[in-house]
Write an enzyme that holds these catalytic residues in place. Structure first.
Site, short mmCIF file in Angstrom:
data_model
loop_
_atom_site.label_atom_id
_atom_site.label_comp_id
_atom_site.label_asym_id
_atom_site.label_seq_id
_atom_site.Cartn_x
_atom_site.Cartn_y
_atom_site.Cartn_z
N CYS A 2 0.82 -1.21 0.00
CA CYS A 2 0.00 0.00 0.00
C CYS A 2 0.86 1.27 0.00
O CYS A 2 1.99 1.27 0.48
CB CYS A 2 -0.88 0.03 1.25
SG CYS A 2 -1.78 -1.48 1.53
N ARG A 27 5.05 0.07 -6.10
CA ARG A 27 5.04 -0.75 -4.89
C ARG A 27 4.07 -1.93 -5.03
O ARG A 27 4.12 -2.86 -4.25
CB ARG A 27 4.62 0.11 -3.69
CG ARG A 27 5.62 1.20 -3.36
CD ARG A 27 5.02 2.19 -2.38
NE ARG A 27 4.69 1.58 -1.12
CZ ARG A 27 5.47 1.57 -0.06
NH1 ARG A 27 6.65 2.15 -0.13
NH2 ARG A 27 5.10 1.01 1.06
N TRP A 74 -3.08 -2.67 -1.35
CA TRP A 74 -2.69 -4.04 -1.73
C TRP A 74 -3.39 -4.93 -0.73
O TRP A 74 -3.11 -4.87 0.47
CB TRP A 74 -1.17 -4.16 -1.62
CG TRP A 74 -0.58 -5.38 -2.20
CD1 TRP A 74 -0.45 -5.66 -3.52
CD2 TRP A 74 0.00 -6.47 -1.49
NE1 TRP A 74 0.18 -6.87 -3.67
CE2 TRP A 74 0.47 -7.39 -2.45
CE3 TRP A 74 0.19 -6.77 -0.14
CZ2 TRP A 74 1.09 -8.58 -2.11
CZ3 TRP A 74 0.81 -7.96 0.20
CH2 TRP A 74 1.26 -8.84 -0.77
N ASN A 100 -1.56 1.91 5.99
CA ASN A 100 -0.69 0.80 5.56
C ASN A 100 -0.39 -0.02 6.80
O ASN A 100 -0.13 0.54 7.87
CB ASN A 100 0.64 1.32 5.02
CG ASN A 100 0.48 2.05 3.70
OD1 ASN A 100 -0.60 2.09 3.14
ND2 ASN A 100 1.58 2.61 3.22
N GLY A 101 -0.38 -1.34 6.65
CA GLY A 101 -0.05 -2.20 7.79
C GLY A 101 -1.21 -3.11 8.12
O GLY A 101 -2.16 -3.25 7.34
N GLU A 483 18.96 -17.11 -7.35
CA GLU A 483 18.51 -15.77 -7.75
C GLU A 483 17.97 -15.77 -9.18
O GLU A 483 16.96 -15.14 -9.46
CB GLU A 483 19.69 -14.78 -7.58
CG GLU A 483 19.43 -13.37 -8.04
CD GLU A 483 18.29 -12.65 -7.32
OE1 GLU A 483 17.73 -13.19 -6.34
OE2 GLU A 483 17.93 -11.55 -7.78
N LYS A 487 14.17 -14.66 -10.15
CA LYS A 487 13.86 -13.60 -11.13
C LYS A 487 12.86 -14.12 -12.14
O LYS A 487 11.91 -13.45 -12.49
CB LYS A 487 15.13 -13.14 -11.88
CG LYS A 487 16.10 -12.28 -11.14
CD LYS A 487 15.60 -10.90 -10.78
CE LYS A 487 14.89 -10.90 -9.47
NZ LYS A 487 15.59 -10.62 -8.28
N GLU A 490 9.22 -14.82 -10.59
CA GLU A 490 8.42 -13.69 -10.11
C GLU A 490 7.88 -12.80 -11.22
O GLU A 490 6.81 -12.23 -11.07
CB GLU A 490 9.18 -12.86 -9.06
CG GLU A 490 10.35 -12.08 -9.58
CD GLU A 490 11.06 -11.32 -8.49
OE1 GLU A 490 10.42 -10.82 -7.58
OE2 GLU A 490 12.30 -11.22 -8.57
N HIS A 506 20.24 -36.24 -6.44
CA HIS A 506 19.51 -36.71 -5.26
C HIS A 506 18.01 -36.49 -5.41
O HIS A 506 17.28 -36.46 -4.43
CB HIS A 506 20.03 -35.99 -4.01
CG HIS A 506 21.48 -36.26 -3.76
ND1 HIS A 506 21.96 -37.47 -3.31
CD2 HIS A 506 22.58 -35.48 -3.96
CE1 HIS A 506 23.27 -37.42 -3.23
NE2 HIS A 506 23.67 -36.22 -3.61
N LYS A 605 6.72 -4.13 -4.07
CA LYS A 605 8.14 -3.79 -3.99
C LYS A 605 8.65 -3.89 -2.57
O LYS A 605 9.75 -4.35 -2.33
CB LYS A 605 8.36 -2.37 -4.53
CG LYS A 605 9.81 -1.92 -4.52
CD LYS A 605 10.65 -2.76 -5.45
CE LYS A 605 12.13 -2.48 -5.34
NZ LYS A 605 12.92 -3.60 -5.87
C1 F6R Z 1 12.86 -10.23 -5.57
C2 F6R Z 1 12.64 -9.22 -4.56
C3 F6R Z 1 12.29 -9.67 -3.18
C4 F6R Z 1 13.05 -8.80 -2.16
C5 F6R Z 1 12.58 -9.13 -0.73
C6 F6R Z 1 13.36 -8.36 0.30
O1 F6R Z 1 13.20 -9.66 -6.79
O2 F6R Z 1 12.71 -8.07 -4.82
O3 F6R Z 1 12.57 -11.02 -2.99
O4 F6R Z 1 14.41 -9.03 -2.29
O5 F6R Z 1 11.22 -8.82 -0.62
O6 F6R Z 1 13.25 -6.98 0.09
P1 F6R Z 1 14.26 -5.97 0.75
O7 F6R Z 1 15.60 -6.20 0.14
O8 F6R Z 1 13.71 -4.62 0.44
O9 F6R Z 1 14.28 -6.27 2.22
#
Ligand code: F6R
Length: 610
Positions: A2, A27, A74, A100-101, A483, A487, A490, A506, A605
């Site tokens: 949010c 976000r 959100w 928010n929260g 990673e 990527k 997501e 395994h 985000k």
């Molecule tokens: C993946 C991504 C998330 C963040 C995770 C932690 O691309 O962006 O997995 O890495 O939500 O976020 P931060 O680094 O802001 O604590």
């Protein structure tokens, strides 16, 4: 997640709120709304959809007001709908709140309010707050005090902004566990959950701390704590340009941020390398170097991509500094009973500096007396402020939901910390200088990889129809495999898993057939020969292989279907280069599938709720 924005001044708030909400779109959200108050009217306009839809609705309404609040929601409690969108209001429709929260005790609060006769129109926890504040308004007849009393009853997290028809000269804001900033202007003030929403209007901001409530008028503001005691707040200057938070000609923030990496990597190390002494210099850790180097153990706590960076950090720190390292998911760390000693150092890695689990794990660790360090991107964020010491990664604003440049900058900062500690241990001057030279060559090497963007797109097009992927790597490249898989899943919604390559036999090897693409990190490092054997195993089962190899390596070409080449560097730094083709691969596959790369479904985000 949010987003909150609010305005009080002499201008029409509507375009300002819309502009702020657009800046918060990255976000992630599913509905949006604004609430305004003027001399004759108080009104809420909401939509289940995008800010652009809200803009169309407002265009038809032709509203003018000098006071207003806006929100992107959100969904947490209740599905995305107009009823559940914010602002929420009291039954008289005179008080508007955005939040928010999560209010954890909302069910018991709601029961009490229902008994008092309050009518609820949404399924949200926020509406409980609107009625609770209304309840105290009837007793106290003062918005600030009503908010304060209401918040004293609340368990959970909040960043809120509240406006009230009978007190149209102010916005009341409060924070606990969810960021809230005040933007200070000339005869106008702003509030937001993120400075990005304010940057078009002011660079002067005030960060609220947990447990603080502020009254924001058009020409001044003042803050108190939840116990009604005055607090003096400092005004900070933020150094962000509008250009830095716009797409700069790229179709998506994600691509822009991938392409920015030569610069962001350079910025992460700028002024921090001292070649003559073969060491790094980190102002944020000054005075703590000895204590960290003499720690019995380093624990790294983080989530998602930042957690992957932590895994690479574990390999670096153990190899060079010889300190035992453990890497923890922050969400697990905060709730189990970890053994933490006062001679441990705990590093919290977070791009946003606001991730709820990482922040909560920091607060837990602080109680146990360990030294807590933050590695954050967002300056002034909660984790940055609450850590004992720390290092900013200086990657610049990361807007794309999929983290890219923050990851490579986190690795740069972890390399700097490794160098700092290793030189206090057994690393000699020449070895230190060798690492520095390699670090300094990273930006130009990244440029060489980015020049292959078109070629990587062509490869991505060939794989875009696949429904599953395996990513395999060993040593430093095991976290890179994780990673790469994250990527892809997501932003393209393709199922992908990362494994240490040797684990394949395994279990996962059962998945391999001609339909299963396998991305191998086959870099010429200390485990290269082992990875070659793993490639043979997949080939024998007719798997489709895409290998990330070093520039001078022509040996693998005939064993695999496609190769992408990256320049060579020392093992410790190689993940910074090898991850970049995986970022581009994921990006181009998602674009080929016609997906909204910057706002992937179900993702936000900054994950400021549990
Ligand atoms: C993946 C991504 C998330 C963040 C995770 C932690 O691309 O962006 O997995 O890495 O939500 O976020 P931060 O680094 O802001 O604590």
């Amino acid at each position: 997640m949010c987003g909150i924005v609010g305005y009080i001044g002499n201008k029409n708030c509507v375009p300002i709120l819309l502009e702020g909400l657009k800046r918060l779109e990255y976000r992630g959200y599913d509905s949006a709304g604004i609430g305004i108050i003027n001399e004759t009217d108080c009104k809420v306009v909401k939509t289940k959809g995008k800010v652009a839809d809200l803009e169309k609705l407002l265009y038809n309404e032709n509203i003018y007001a000098n006071l207003g609040i806006g929100h992107t929601r959100w969904a947490t409690h209740g599905e995305p709908s107009i009823e559940n969108a914010h602002p929420h209001m009291n039954n008289d429709k005179t008080l508007f709140i955005i939040h928010n929260g999560i209010i954890e005790n909302y069910a018991s609060l709601k029961k009490g309010l229902l008994n008092e006769g309050y009518k609820f129109v949404s399924e949200t926890d926020t509406e409980v707050l609107a009625h609770l504040i209304d309840h105290y308004l009837k007793l106290k007849n003062n918005l600030f005090q009503a908010v304060r009393y209401a918040l004293n009853e609340v368990e959970g997290t909040y960043g809120i902004a509240v406006i009230y028809k009978n007190e149209p000269d102010k916005i009341v804001v409060a924070r606990k566990g969810s960021p809230l900033v005040i933007g200070v202007g000339k005869n106008e003030n702003f509030v937001a959950s993120d400075v990005n929403a304010l940057i078009t209007y002011t660079s002067q901001v005030v960060y609220l701390e947990d447990g603080e409530i502020a009254e924001v008028y058009k020409d001044h503001f003042h803050a108190k704590n939840i116990h009604d005691e005055e607090i003096i707040k400092e005004i900070h200057e933020v150094d962000l340009s509008v250009d830095e938070i716009t797409k700069g000609g790229y179709p998506h923030y994600m691509l822009k941020e991938i392409m920015e990496q030569p610069e962001s990597i350079y910025n992460s190390m700028r002024g921090r390398l001292v070649y003559e002494d073969g060491i790094s210099k980190l102002g944020g850790l000054q005075g703590y170097e000895e204590r960290i180097a003499n720690s019995d153990r380093i624990i790294i706590s983080a989530c998602g991509t930042s957690w992957h960076a932590g895994l690479v950090g574990e390999y670096m720190l153990e190899q060079y500094a010889g300190i035992p390292v453990e890497v923890e998911y922050a969400s697990e760390f905060r709730y189990r009973k970890p053994v933490i000693n006062s001679n441990d150092t705990i590093i919290f890695i977070s791009q946003s500096g606001e991730t709820a689990d990482t922040l909560a794990s920091l607060r837990e660790a602080k109680k146990k007396g360990a030294l807590c360090l933050g590695i954050c991107n967002v300056v002034g964020s909660s984790i940055a402020r609450e850590s004992d010491a720390g290092v900013y990664i200086h990657a610049g604003p990361e807007i794309g939901v999929a983290s890219t440049k923050a990851f490579t900058s986190q690795l740069v900062v972890l390399s700097l910390i490794t160098l700092l500690l290793a030189r206090r241990k057994s690393l000699n001057l020449l070895e230190g200088q060798e690492i520095i030279k390699e670090m300094q060559s990273l930006p130009s090497k990244v440029e060489r990889i980015l020049k292959q963007n078109k070629y990587i797109k062509e490869i991505a097009d060939k794989y875009a129809d696949c429904r599953n992927f395996l990513y395999l790597g060993r040593g430093y490249h095991f976290p890179v495999a994780l990673e790469g898989a994250l990527k892809l899943k997501e932003i393209s919604y393709i199922h992908a898993e990362g494994y240490p390559a040797a684990e394949m036999k395994h279990g996962p090897i059962a998945l391999i057939d001609e339909n299963m693409p396998v991305v191998f990190l086959a870099i010429k490092d200390s485990v290269y020969e082992k990875v070659l054997s793993n490639i043979q195993e997949v080939k024998a089962r007719k798997g489709r292989i895409l290998a990330i190899v070093n520039e001078e390596d022509n040996h693998i070409d005939k064993m695999v279907d496609h190769v992408i080449r990256v320049p060579k560097t020392i093992d410790m730094l190689q993940p910074i280069l090898s991850v970049i083709p995986l970022q581009l691969l994921a990006y181009h596959i998602a674009v080929k599938k016609g997906l909204n790369v910057d706002q992937p479904r179900n993702l936000a985000k900054s994950v400021t709720v549990e």
